[in-house]
Design a protein around this motif. Structure first.
Motif, PDB file in Angstrom:
ATOM      1  N   ILE A  24       0.858  -1.179   0.000  1.00 36.66           N
ATOM      2  CA  ILE A  24       0.000   0.000   0.000  1.00 36.66           C
ATOM      3  C   ILE A  24       0.895   1.230   0.000  1.00 36.66           C
ATOM      4  CG2 ILE A  24      -0.140   0.103   2.524  1.00 36.66           C
ATOM      5  CD1 ILE A  24      -3.040   1.074   2.205  1.00 36.66           C
ATOM      6  N   ASN A  25       0.449   2.291  -0.648  1.00 41.50           N
ATOM      7  CA  ASN A  25       1.123   3.581  -0.543  1.00 41.50           C
ATOM      8  C   ASN A  25       0.093   4.696  -0.619  1.00 41.50           C
ATOM      9  OD1 ASN A  25       0.537   3.942  -3.269  1.00 41.50           O
ATOM     10  ND2 ASN A  25       2.653   3.728  -3.967  1.00 41.50           N
ATOM     11  N   GLU A  26       0.565   5.917  -0.657  1.00 43.96           N
ATOM     12  CA  GLU A  26      -0.339   7.068  -0.566  1.00 43.96           C
ATOM     13  C   GLU A  26      -1.320   7.122  -1.729  1.00 43.96           C
ATOM     14  OE1 GLU A  26       0.200  11.781   0.593  1.00 43.96           O
ATOM     15  OE2 GLU A  26       1.661  10.837  -0.741  1.00 43.96           O
ATOM     16  N   THR A  51       8.791   1.861  -3.137  1.00 43.94           N
ATOM     17  CA  THR A  51       7.699   2.809  -3.350  1.00 43.94           C
ATOM     18  C   THR A  51       6.483   2.543  -2.469  1.00 43.94           C
ATOM     19  OG1 THR A  51       6.885   1.435  -5.170  1.00 43.94           O
ATOM     20  CG2 THR A  51       8.344   3.269  -5.742  1.00 43.94           C
ATOM     21  N   HIS A  52       6.434   1.388  -1.825  1.00 42.77           N
ATOM     22  CA  HIS A  52       5.263   0.985  -1.065  1.00 42.77           C
ATOM     23  C   HIS A  52       5.654   0.495   0.335  1.00 42.77           C
ATOM     24  CE1 HIS A  52       3.720   0.726  -5.184  1.00 42.77           C
ATOM     25  NE2 HIS A  52       2.489   0.597  -4.706  1.00 42.77           N
ATOM     26  N   GLY A 171      14.184  -4.649   4.755  1.00 42.56           N
ATOM     27  CA  GLY A 171      14.767  -4.271   3.474  1.00 42.56           C
ATOM     28  C   GLY A 171      13.831  -3.451   2.620  1.00 42.56           C
ATOM     29  N   THR A 172      12.842  -2.818   3.268  1.00 41.23           N
ATOM     30  CA  THR A 172      11.892  -1.958   2.577  1.00 41.23           C
ATOM     31  C   THR A 172      11.907  -0.589   3.245  1.00 41.23           C
ATOM     32  OG1 THR A 172      10.047  -2.648   3.999  1.00 41.23           O
ATOM     33  CG2 THR A 172      10.434  -3.933   1.992  1.00 41.23           C
ATOM     34  N   GLN A 173      10.997   0.269   2.839  1.00 44.96           N
ATOM     35  CA  GLN A 173      10.875   1.583   3.459  1.00 44.96           C
ATOM     36  C   GLN A 173       9.514   1.712   4.133  1.00 44.96           C
ATOM     37  OE1 GLN A 173      12.881   5.074   1.429  1.00 44.96           O
ATOM     38  NE2 GLN A 173      12.418   3.845  -0.361  1.00 44.96           N
ATOM     39  N   ASN A 174       9.476   2.470   5.223  1.00 47.52           N
ATOM     40  CA  ASN A 174       8.241   2.744   5.935  1.00 47.52           C
ATOM     41  C   ASN A 174       7.726   4.111   5.474  1.00 47.52           C
ATOM     42  OD1 ASN A 174       6.269   3.500   7.884  1.00 47.52           O
ATOM     43  ND2 ASN A 174       7.198   2.111   9.378  1.00 47.52           N
ATOM     44  N   PHE A 175       6.549   4.106   4.846  1.00 45.54           N
ATOM     45  CA  PHE A 175       5.977   5.327   4.292  1.00 45.54           C
ATOM     46  C   PHE A 175       4.857   5.867   5.179  1.00 45.54           C
ATOM     47  CE2 PHE A 175       8.019   3.389   0.644  1.00 45.54           C
ATOM     48  CZ  PHE A 175       8.527   4.467  -0.066  1.00 45.54           C
ATOM     49  N   ARG A 176       4.971   5.659   6.480  1.00 45.33           N
ATOM     50  CA  ARG A 176       3.977   6.242   7.392  1.00 45.33           C
ATOM     51  C   ARG A 176       3.879   7.746   7.147  1.00 45.33           C
ATOM     52  NH1 ARG A 176       1.650   4.805  12.388  1.00 45.33           N
ATOM     53  NH2 ARG A 176       1.104   6.600  13.671  1.00 45.33           N
TER      54      ARG A 176
END
Length: 208
Positions: A24-26, A51-52, A171-176
Motif C-alpha cells: 500500500i502507498n499514498e 515505493t510501497h 529491506g523496505t521503506q516505511n511510508f507512514r
C-alpha cells in the motif's frame, strides 16, 4: 547485503511455503498477491519495496483464497511481538522498547529473540522455531505469549497475535510519513532456531 538477499534470509528464518505479499502507498489502496514460495514473495517485493509499504504473511497459505483468513492458514514457523513507537504509544525511542523487551525476557525466562526488525516506528521481534506448527497448535501459544506481554505491560499490539497476520518486510521503506520515508533495519541476533518444546515449556512456566 542487498535488499533481495536480506529479504530472502529473513523469510527463510521466519516462514516456509506459499503465502501473501501485501502493499500500500499514498496513491494506491491496499492490495495483496499470493506467491507459491518464499522466492516468489521476494520477487514480488522487489517490484514494490522502494515505493510501497510492503508486508508478508507469516503463515503458510497452501492455496490462494478470496480472503486471507486464519482458517486458511496451514502452519507457522515463528512467534513475534509488534511494539510500536509513535504518537499513540508509550514509547518514544527504540531504546525504550529494547529496555522493555529485556525486562520482559528476564521476568519470563523466555529465550532471546532471533530477529529484531526496526520498522522505523517501532520494533518487531521474532522467535524462530526448529519446526513448523499447525495453526491449531500455534494459536494457543501465540495467545499465551500475547497475554504475558500485556500482563507485564510491554504494550505489544494485541491484534497481531493472529495466524493470518501480515508484518512489514525488512529491506523496505516505511511510508507512514510519505514525504519522509524511513529505511527499516534488521538485526539477526542468532540463526539457531529455538526448540519448540523449550519455547512451549518456557511459556507455561512464565504463566504460572
Amino acid at each position: 547485503m542487498t535488499s533481495y538477499e536480506l529479504q530472502s534470509k529473513f523469510l527463510s528464518m521466519v516462514r516456509s511455503g506459499s503465502g501473501y505479499l501485501a502493499r500500500i502507498n499514498e496513491s494506491e489502496d491496499f492490495q495483496q498477491e499470493w506467491g507459491e514460495s518464499n522466492e516468489s514473495l521476494v520477487e514480488l517485493a522487489d517490484q514494490y519495496w522502494a515505493t510501497h509499504n510492503v508486508y508478508v504473511s507469516m503463515a503458510k497459505f497452501p492455496e490462494r483464497r478470496a480472503s486471507r483468513h486464519s482458517r486458511y492458514a496451514e502452519s507457522l514457523f515463528c512467534f513475534w511481538a509488534d511494539i510500536d513507537r509513535h504518537e499513540n504509544s508509550k514509547y518514544s525511542t527504540d531504546e525504550q522498547i529494547e529496555e522493555a523487551i529485556e525486562g520482559f525476557l528476564k521476568k519470563t525466562g523466555l529465550p532471546q529473540p532471533n530477529l529484531k526488525h526496526y520498522t522505523g516506528y517501532g520494533l518487531h521481534i521474532y522467535w524462530t522455531l526448529s519446526e513448523g506448527l499447525r495453526t491449531p497448535e500455534w494459536q494457543p501459544l501465540a495467545d499465551q505469549l500475547q497475554t504475558l506481554l500485556q500482563t507485564l505491560g510491554v504494550g505489544a499490539d494485541p491484534i497481531t497475535a493472529d495466524a493470518a497476520r501480515i508484518l512489514r518486510l525488512p529491506g523496505t521503506q516505511n511510508f507512514r510519513n510519505p514525504k519522509n520515508p524511513v529505511e527499516t533495519r534488521l538485526v539477526i541476533a542468532s540463526e539457531e532456531h529455538i526448540n519448540v518444546d523449550m519455547f512451549r515449556n518456557a511459556l507455561s512456566a512464565a504463566a504460572e
